[in-house]
Design a protein around this motif. Sequence first.
Motif, PDB file in Angstrom:
ATOM      1  N   THR A  28       0.836  -1.198   0.000  1.00 37.58           N
ATOM      2  CA  THR A  28       0.000   0.000   0.000  1.00 37.58           C
ATOM      3  C   THR A  28       0.871   1.249   0.000  1.00 37.58           C
ATOM      4  O   THR A  28       2.092   1.175   0.234  1.00 37.58           O
ATOM      5  CB  THR A  28      -0.909   0.052   1.236  1.00 37.58           C
ATOM      6  OG1 THR A  28      -0.084   0.205   2.414  1.00 37.58           O
ATOM      7  CG2 THR A  28      -1.742  -1.221   1.361  1.00 37.58           C
TER       8      THR A  28
ATOM      9  N   PRO B  10      -6.084   2.018  -6.123  1.00 40.93           N
ATOM     10  CA  PRO B  10      -6.968   3.029  -5.520  1.00 40.93           C
ATOM     11  C   PRO B  10      -6.511   4.457  -5.780  1.00 40.93           C
ATOM     12  O   PRO B  10      -5.307   4.723  -5.919  1.00 40.93           O
ATOM     13  CB  PRO B  10      -6.873   2.708  -4.022  1.00 40.93           C
ATOM     14  CG  PRO B  10      -5.502   2.140  -3.865  1.00 40.93           C
ATOM     15  CD  PRO B  10      -5.244   1.333  -5.110  1.00 40.93           C
TER      16      PRO B  10
ATOM     17  N   THR C 170      -7.059   6.067  -0.412  1.00 47.09           N
ATOM     18  CA  THR C 170      -5.957   5.463   0.332  1.00 47.09           C
ATOM     19  C   THR C 170      -5.585   6.266   1.565  1.00 47.09           C
ATOM     20  O   THR C 170      -5.344   5.728   2.641  1.00 47.09           O
ATOM     21  CB  THR C 170      -4.716   5.333  -0.574  1.00 47.09           C
ATOM     22  OG1 THR C 170      -5.052   4.529  -1.696  1.00 47.09           O
ATOM     23  CG2 THR C 170      -3.546   4.713   0.166  1.00 47.09           C
ATOM     24  N   ASN C 171      -5.513   7.588   1.384  1.00 42.67           N
ATOM     25  CA  ASN C 171      -5.097   8.463   2.477  1.00 42.67           C
ATOM     26  C   ASN C 171      -5.901   9.762   2.376  1.00 42.67           C
ATOM     27  O   ASN C 171      -5.583  10.636   1.569  1.00 42.67           O
ATOM     28  CB  ASN C 171      -3.590   8.747   2.396  1.00 42.67           C
ATOM     29  CG  ASN C 171      -3.064   9.468   3.613  1.00 42.67           C
ATOM     30  OD1 ASN C 171      -3.750  10.274   4.211  1.00 42.67           O
ATOM     31  ND2 ASN C 171      -1.827   9.168   3.978  1.00 42.67           N
TER      32      ASN C 171
ATOM     33  N   VAL D 191      -0.874   3.343  -5.990  1.00 41.95           N
ATOM     34  CA  VAL D 191      -1.824   4.443  -5.804  1.00 41.95           C
ATOM     35  C   VAL D 191      -1.804   5.315  -7.043  1.00 41.95           C
ATOM     36  O   VAL D 191      -0.799   5.408  -7.754  1.00 41.95           O
ATOM     37  CB  VAL D 191      -1.457   5.282  -4.561  1.00 41.95           C
ATOM     38  CG1 VAL D 191      -0.126   6.012  -4.770  1.00 41.95           C
ATOM     39  CG2 VAL D 191      -2.558   6.265  -4.198  1.00 41.95           C
TER      40      VAL D 191
ATOM     41  N   ASP E 111       0.737   3.539   2.267  1.00 46.31           N
ATOM     42  CA  ASP E 111       1.194   3.715   3.650  1.00 46.31           C
ATOM     43  C   ASP E 111       2.449   2.891   3.916  1.00 46.31           C
ATOM     44  O   ASP E 111       3.371   3.352   4.612  1.00 46.31           O
ATOM     45  CB  ASP E 111       0.090   3.330   4.633  1.00 46.31           C
ATOM     46  CG  ASP E 111      -1.025   4.366   4.685  1.00 46.31           C
ATOM     47  OD1 ASP E 111      -0.781   5.511   4.237  1.00 46.31           O
ATOM     48  OD2 ASP E 111      -2.124   4.033   5.161  1.00 46.31           O
TER      49      ASP E 111
END
Length: 326
Positions: free
Chosen positions: A136, A235, A240-241, A221, A138
Amino acid sequence: MIFKKTLLGVACVAAFSTNVAHADYPNRDIRVIVPAAAGGGTDAIVRKITNIAEESMPVSMYVENVAGGMTATGLLQLMQARPDGQTIAAITYDSIITIPWKEMLPGFNMDKMRMIARITREADAITVPKDSSYQTLDDFISAAKEESGSIRVGIQNMGARTHLTLLQLQDLTGAKFKIVSYDSSAATQKEALLNGEVDAVVTSLGDLAPLIESGQARGLVEFSDTQNEGFPNVPPVTETNTDLDLQMGSFITLVAPERTPDDVIEKLEKTYHTAYESDDFQQWLKKVGVTPAWLGSEEVTEWSHDTQEQLFNTMDELVDKGVLEK
């Protein structure tokens, strides 16, 4: 008086000849400059839509790659071409943002060309090899914070769009990457990702579509606020964030030399719009994960000026912070 009448006669003949030429447009093959190396996403998109557009033209339309100088070499050839519609170009972010901001072509600005239409818009994305431990965004950011400067990320040219995207990501998250610069083509980024030169690359998903579709790479991402239908497993950053407000990407815009007549611009705009709306092109865009984003001549001219002003301000702010060098 005889001399004056002769000049007037010459002017009338010239005007008549020009009008005939416009009415007869196009009367020879049309050169379409792509200011990037062959093999990248821009090259593929321009070739696809031009091949379809050619079907409704009485002449051939051929794409020619003119790489170098963050599209400056191709832009220079466009500016030097006769304004008769026989030479046009497909430009991207660097032509409208990087080159004028860095003053790479003295005297160049958007008034040196006429906008025909915008075809597509592509968000930047982070892509990693298939066996990467980063699952991901993150994961990626956390690792970059723990191992400051050790994660190698490939971009297209220092100071170009993908560099700006990565610099903003660092500035917003506190992460620190080892930035590896390649030329303006995504083809070299593909090679670097496959042979392990870098741990990730920043470019559009469309640029790396063959690698992602074959399972050789994964998108982490996309810096967009909407889901890319062509890549449902990648995504958008807003999903995502939610705290990371970073939306960046490129676009493809068709342009002609300044002083190209209105009727020629209209002919080109209509021809490419027909190709753009074809099922063939729309289905192909969906397959490669590129967002269709048509704007006609007047709309794209206004949009380009607004986009340039906004990004110039962002880049100037990064310079003031010491994050970016001009």
